[in-house]
Scaffold this motif. Sequence first.
Motif, mmCIF file in Angstrom:
data_model
loop_
_atom_site.group_PDB
_atom_site.id
_atom_site.type_symbol
_atom_site.label_atom_id
_atom_site.label_comp_id
_atom_site.label_asym_id
_atom_site.label_seq_id
_atom_site.Cartn_x
_atom_site.Cartn_y
_atom_site.Cartn_z
ATOM 1 N N GLN A 2 0.815 -1.207 0.000
ATOM 2 C CA GLN A 2 0.000 0.000 0.000
ATOM 3 C C GLN A 2 0.857 1.269 0.000
ATOM 4 N N ARG A 11 1.390 8.063 2.401
ATOM 5 C CA ARG A 11 0.734 8.156 3.707
ATOM 6 C C ARG A 11 -0.193 9.370 3.786
ATOM 7 N N PRO A 14 -5.840 9.076 2.060
ATOM 8 C CA PRO A 14 -6.775 8.504 3.039
ATOM 9 C C PRO A 14 -7.090 7.027 2.777
ATOM 10 N N MET A 15 -7.212 6.641 1.518
ATOM 11 C CA MET A 15 -7.533 5.246 1.209
ATOM 12 C C MET A 15 -6.380 4.317 1.592
ATOM 13 N N GLU A 17 -4.037 4.893 3.801
ATOM 14 C CA GLU A 17 -3.932 4.888 5.269
ATOM 15 C C GLU A 17 -5.009 3.998 5.878
ATOM 16 N N LEU A 18 -6.175 3.962 5.261
ATOM 17 C CA LEU A 18 -7.241 3.082 5.730
ATOM 18 C C LEU A 18 -6.841 1.613 5.546
ATOM 19 N N LEU A 19 -6.237 1.300 4.407
ATOM 20 C CA LEU A 19 -5.820 -0.065 4.116
ATOM 21 C C LEU A 19 -4.638 -0.513 4.974
ATOM 22 N N SER A 20 -3.725 0.394 5.252
ATOM 23 C CA SER A 20 -2.486 0.039 5.944
ATOM 24 C C SER A 20 -2.044 1.192 6.846
ATOM 25 N N PRO A 21 -2.694 1.345 8.005
ATOM 26 C CA PRO A 21 -2.436 2.507 8.840
ATOM 27 C C PRO A 21 -1.195 2.423 9.733
#
Length: 136
Positions: A2, A11, A14-15, A17-21
């Motif tokens: 990601q 980073r 938003p997408m 970060e949602l997948l791999s925060p």
Amino acid sequence: VQHYHTGTMTRKSPMLELLSPEEMIEVHPADAQELKINEGDFIRVETKRGHIVARATVTDRVQKRTIFGTFHYWEACCNELTSAGELDPICGIPEYKISAAKVSKSSPTEAAEWIKTIGDVYKLDLQNVGARSVSG
């Protein structure tokens, strides 16, 4: 994958970060069982250069007695743990791929303390970089 490299661009998505925060250190199932580490537990990874605290993901993508982590996350940058002392004699870059490490189970309390500590260091680093770029 990601995120890319140090995450300076990815980073901000938003997408992604949602997948791999957050960092997920890969640990082999046999090692996880021996260390009593479960999927998503916080672990502490220590080398002679320092330590990080991050979550574990239990997977057979890594060999026994081997872990894998990235350097996408300032909160748990694995490059801080690897050897940067000796440079390759031909290309002049440090060996960022391997280091002896000790892995142990951590706790949410230690993880929260780690994030605060490393966050303060990270902010100070950013301020110093900003000061250098403005003055020089």
